[in-house]
Structure formats: structure tokens, C-alpha cells
Design an enzyme around this catalytic site. Sequence first.
Site, PDB file in Angstrom:
ATOM      1  N   LYS A   1     103.226  25.996   9.045  1.00 42.55           N
ATOM      2  CA  LYS A   1     102.004  26.474   9.682  1.00 42.55           C
ATOM      3  C   LYS A   1     102.328  27.796  10.384  1.00 42.55           C
ATOM      4  O   LYS A   1     103.293  27.873  11.146  1.00 42.55           O
ATOM      5  CB  LYS A   1     101.536  25.415  10.690  1.00 42.55           C
ATOM      6  CG  LYS A   1     100.382  25.807  11.597  1.00 42.55           C
ATOM      7  CD  LYS A   1     100.076  24.628  12.519  1.00 42.55           C
ATOM      8  CE  LYS A   1      99.044  24.981  13.561  1.00 42.55           C
ATOM      9  NZ  LYS A   1      98.684  23.821  14.399  1.00 42.55           N
TER      10      LYS A   1
ATOM     11  N   GLU B   1      92.054  17.672  10.062  1.00 43.90           N
ATOM     12  CA  GLU B   1      93.239  17.617  10.915  1.00 43.90           C
ATOM     13  C   GLU B   1      92.731  17.257  12.307  1.00 43.90           C
ATOM     14  O   GLU B   1      92.108  18.066  12.985  1.00 43.90           O
ATOM     15  CB  GLU B   1      93.964  18.963  10.955  1.00 43.90           C
ATOM     16  CG  GLU B   1      95.176  18.959  11.879  1.00 43.90           C
ATOM     17  CD  GLU B   1      95.768  20.340  12.107  1.00 43.90           C
ATOM     18  OE1 GLU B   1      96.192  20.618  13.246  1.00 43.90           O
ATOM     19  OE2 GLU B   1      95.793  21.148  11.157  1.00 43.90           O
TER      20      GLU B   1
ATOM     21  N   ARG C   1      94.918  16.240  21.002  1.00 46.43           N
ATOM     22  CA  ARG C   1      94.555  16.822  22.295  1.00 46.43           C
ATOM     23  C   ARG C   1      93.542  15.966  23.047  1.00 46.43           C
ATOM     24  O   ARG C   1      93.192  16.289  24.178  1.00 46.43           O
ATOM     25  CB  ARG C   1      93.985  18.239  22.093  1.00 46.43           C
ATOM     26  CG  ARG C   1      95.029  19.242  21.632  1.00 46.43           C
ATOM     27  CD  ARG C   1      94.509  20.663  21.642  1.00 46.43           C
ATOM     28  NE  ARG C   1      93.400  20.870  20.726  1.00 46.43           N
ATOM     29  CZ  ARG C   1      93.378  21.792  19.773  1.00 46.43           C
ATOM     30  NH1 ARG C   1      94.410  22.581  19.603  1.00 46.43           N
ATOM     31  NH2 ARG C   1      92.331  21.930  19.004  1.00 46.43           N
TER      32      ARG C   1
END
Length: 207
Positions: A129, A41, A45
Amino acid sequence: MTTLNEKLADLKVIPVIAINKVEDAVPLGKALVENGMPCAEITFRTACAVDAIAAMRKAFPDMLIGAGTVLTNEQVDQAINAGVDFIVSPGFNPRTVQYCIDKNIPIVPGVNNPSLVEQAMEMGLRTLKFFPAEPSGGVGMLKALTAVYPVKFMPTGGVSLNNVDDYLSIPSVLACGGTWMVPTALIDEGRWDELGALVKDAVAHVN
């Protein structure tokens, strides 16, 4: 065809990765694949996230690759164009969720309370999640949610080698997202053997 849930359940741990240099994407992917963790994943960012995803996808066409920390529809488009298999967001944004549904790309949005779980279910989602897992009450909170709601969870945020077994022991948990086996410092410094050893340990621990 194997579903995303089946792939996540088979892997048990998904490495959550911040890549600062696009040239690190392929050697990182190699370290993951060769040590039994053919998944990543890659978070949005960092500035090179899209290019890193594209490079990893080209080098490892069979790898399970997600885009993390996706906050906007524009990022969804960038991630899809780069070749991701699924989208992950830190929170539950109905606009982003609907956009992914319309684009036919799986999204696993972050939730940490009953109201958000119900809003996600209302939009047809059944895989969520649990984030940030530890600050949100950890295993105790997740057990409370899973006792009520027929959904699957991917806990992320504070999950480590010390507590991953506790999360994976919950029947509704498909896999855990974690950073402990992919430290940014090791990636930045190109210490692939050390990173590979951490990945191998993580895979051995959960299998």
C-alpha cells in the site's frame, strides 16, 4: 483460484470504510454489491469493526473484504475470525507482517519510501500500500518507486475522483483505496441510495 492481486486489479477501486454502527454493515454491503463494487476495506478505527466485518461476510460470502488500519497481532486474529480475505496496515510493522505470513493471510502494509519497500521485499511481499499517497509525493513519488522496484502498489490517502486516473495509469498500480464513494456521514444517516449513486459513478469512472 483467483489471487488477491487479480481481484484487486479487476476491481480497480477499493472503498475504505469506517462503520460506526454494526447494523449498517449489511445495507452498506448491499449498496456496494448492487452498484458494481463487491468489496470493502473496513477499518479498525471504530469499535464495531470486527462485528461489522462478520455481519458483512455472513450476508455476502463472495464479497472481497479486507480489514484496514490493523496495528496489532490481536487485531489480525480478530479480523481472521471475522472472515476477512486480507489485512491492510497503514505502516510497515515487521512483527505484524510476519504474524500474517505465519497465519497464511495476505497483508498489504503501508510504505512511502524506498527503504520501507526494500524491507517489505526482504520479507517476501510484492504487493504494498502506498500511504499516505498524496502527502508522500503522489503520482510522481510512486512513479519513481515503481521504476526501481518490481512490486505492485495500492495507493491510498488523498485519492479521489479527480486523480484516480493518474494513479491507475501507472502499470504497477493494481487498485486504489478511497473514501470518496463511501462518506461516513451517508453511512451514519443510512442514505443508501445516495451512497449507491456515488459507488456507481466510481465504478463507471474507472471502467
